[in-house]
Enzyme design. Sequence first.
Site, PDB file in Angstrom:
ATOM      1  N   CYS A 106       0.848  -1.200   0.000  1.00  0.00           N
ATOM      2  CA  CYS A 106       0.000   0.000   0.000  1.00  0.00           C
ATOM      3  C   CYS A 106       0.877   1.241   0.000  1.00  0.00           C
ATOM      4  CB  CYS A 106      -0.993  -0.025   1.152  1.00  0.00           C
ATOM      5  SG  CYS A 106      -0.306  -0.540   2.743  1.00  0.00           S
ATOM      6  N   SER A 107       0.934   1.969   1.103  1.00  0.00           N
ATOM      7  CA  SER A 107       1.721   3.202   1.088  1.00  0.00           C
ATOM      8  C   SER A 107       2.333   3.497   2.448  1.00  0.00           C
ATOM      9  CB  SER A 107       0.849   4.370   0.642  1.00  0.00           C
ATOM     10  OG  SER A 107      -0.268   4.460   1.510  1.00  0.00           O
TER      11      SER A 107
HETATM   12 FE    FE Z   1       1.672   0.180   3.153  1.00  0.00          FE
END
Ligand code: FE
Length: 211
Positions: free
Chosen positions: A108-109
């Site tokens: 994800c981030s």
């Molecule tokens: Fe992540």
Amino acid sequence: MTDHAHLRHGVKDNHYKRLAIAVRELLIEKGVVTEDEIATFMARMDARSPELGARMVARAWVDPEYKKRMLADGSAAAEELGIAVDGTLLVVVENTEDVHNLFVCTLCSCYPRTILGLPPDWYKGREYRSRVINEPRAVLREFGTDIADGIELRVHDSTADMRYLILPQRPAGTEGWSEDRLAKLVTRDSMIGVSLPLRPDQLDQLEHAAE
Ligand code: FE
């Protein structure tokens, strides 16, 4: 990104946004958190920037004992400089003559937000996340960063529990510089590992351009 992917991304964002609002309202209603606490937390997060990480790097460059502590326990080293990490496990990896490190979150981030502030858009994008593992050298070249073939590249994958920070090598020609001056060389991207810190002549150029 294709139009289709863009569309899907938009729908997903909208879904999570609505979910976030619902959860937030529920937490307030149940008395778990107050509006005020949320506002304070948001303001604290907004105040975070790569300057915090740059302070840590500059300190490590001038203080070998601090550097040792930072490599052993990044979270404790941040807190030593008064930077709250809010329970994040921060792992600092050092670039050397032989190894260049960079990090990503393939899932994800995940990003060391408490140390670097909000992640850049490309960091969250599918392209960086999918390509950097298989072809890090090509990705780095696109950032304008040429890492010699003899230098090993190590890509670290962040998780919800563990965030990375890269300790870049101190640029040549900075002997005797103050910690504050050194910190100006430390860019966000150099702490993600996609760039090198500024060279003294690049900092000169920047400062003259700003005049
Ligand atoms: Fe992540």
